[in-house]
Enzyme design. Structure first.
Site, PDB file in Angstrom:
ATOM      1  N   ASP A   7      -0.122   2.674  -7.572  1.00  7.23           N
ATOM      2  CA  ASP A   7      -0.256   3.072  -6.246  1.00  7.23           C
ATOM      3  C   ASP A   7      -1.509   1.932  -5.990  1.00  7.23           C
ATOM      4  O   ASP A   7      -2.543   1.465  -6.671  1.00  7.23           O
ATOM      5  CB  ASP A   7      -1.194   4.663  -6.516  1.00  7.23           C
ATOM      6  CG  ASP A   7      -2.024   4.476  -5.042  1.00  7.23           C
ATOM      7  OD1 ASP A   7      -1.557   4.719  -3.803  1.00  7.23           O
ATOM      8  OD2 ASP A   7      -3.009   5.155  -5.255  1.00  7.23           O
ATOM      9  N   GLU A  67       4.629   2.475  -4.997  1.00  2.00           N
ATOM     10  CA  GLU A  67       4.541   3.587  -4.301  1.00  2.00           C
ATOM     11  C   GLU A  67       4.507   2.813  -2.948  1.00  2.00           C
ATOM     12  O   GLU A  67       4.312   0.935  -2.553  1.00  2.00           O
ATOM     13  CB  GLU A  67       3.064   3.915  -4.030  1.00  2.00           C
ATOM     14  CG  GLU A  67       3.044   5.152  -1.958  1.00  2.00           C
ATOM     15  CD  GLU A  67       1.594   5.764  -2.471  1.00  2.00           C
ATOM     16  OE1 GLU A  67       1.311   5.948  -1.503  1.00  2.00           O
ATOM     17  OE2 GLU A  67       1.426   6.340  -3.492  1.00  2.00           O
ATOM     18  N   ASP A 139      -6.872   7.611  -7.679  1.00  6.06           N
ATOM     19  CA  ASP A 139      -6.095   6.876  -7.582  1.00  6.06           C
ATOM     20  C   ASP A 139      -4.871   7.089  -8.796  1.00  6.06           C
ATOM     21  O   ASP A 139      -4.129   6.156  -8.533  1.00  6.06           O
ATOM     22  CB  ASP A 139      -6.660   5.375  -7.927  1.00  6.06           C
ATOM     23  CG  ASP A 139      -7.740   5.354  -6.404  1.00  6.06           C
ATOM     24  OD1 ASP A 139      -6.507   4.915  -5.164  1.00  6.06           O
ATOM     25  OD2 ASP A 139      -8.804   4.438  -6.918  1.00  6.06           O
TER      26      ASP A 139
END
Length: 181
Positions: A7, A67, A139
């Site tokens: 991420d 992502e 996260d």
């Protein structure tokens, strides 16, 4: 298969590693790369690059899932986030990993069941799916969710690609609701 989920973020980049065995998921590692905010942009990107290389070296994943970043209301922030994502992508590619990309909507839908899930819902489902003792940090949870999403979607995508390559040979088809090759 061992999957590394990432991420990306310019301040905090989450990572999560899981093992898959069919439908079974097993937690391996996760964490957050915290980037010093006072450093110059080039140095901040290098922190992401170097730390992700180290994560790959330490965990030896087979594949990575990253992502995809979409446009925010602030174009300047979006550009900076895109640069952080680029540093992460370069680190993964430099380590020789195949990188699969998913939108936040795809990840949330795959893990929670709805693309509009809140961060807390993602954390709770990641905890449940990986049988963790506590909630992962936001996260890390997003990165683990990205890896879980690839675990759910990746094998089907690979089979469909194989089916399309075989064309009309008749060797790949649906049988009893399943793709048979």
């Amino acid at each position: 298969m061992r999957i590394l989920g990432v991420d990306p973020g310019l301040r905090r980049t989450g990572f999560g590693v899981i093992d898959t065995d069919g439908a079974r998921l097993r937690y391996v590692a996760s964490g957050t790369i915290v980037v010093p905010p006072a450093a110059a942009l080039a140095q901040r990107l290098k922190v992401i690059l170097d730390n992700l290389r180290e994560v790959v070296r330490d965990t030896q994943p087979d594949v990575a899932a990253l992502e995809i970043v979409f446009l925010n209301t602030n174009p300047s922030s979006t550009l900076l986030l895109g640069q952080a994502r680029g540093a992460a992508l370069c680190a993964l590619a430099d380590c020789g990993l195949d990188v699969h990309e998913y939108t936040a909507l795809q990840i949330k839908k795959s893990v929670v069941g709805t693309g509009r899930a809140a961060k807390e819902q993602v954390q709770a489902m990641v905890r449940h799916l990986l049988a963790l003792d506590g909630l992962p940090a936001p996260d890390s949870a997003d990165a683990l969710a990205c890896a879980i999403s690839h675990a759910h979607v990746g094998p089907l995508a690979d089979r469909l690609l194989l089916m399309s390559k075989k064309g009309k040979s008749g060797r790949a088809r649906l049988r009893g609701g399943r793709l048979a090759v």
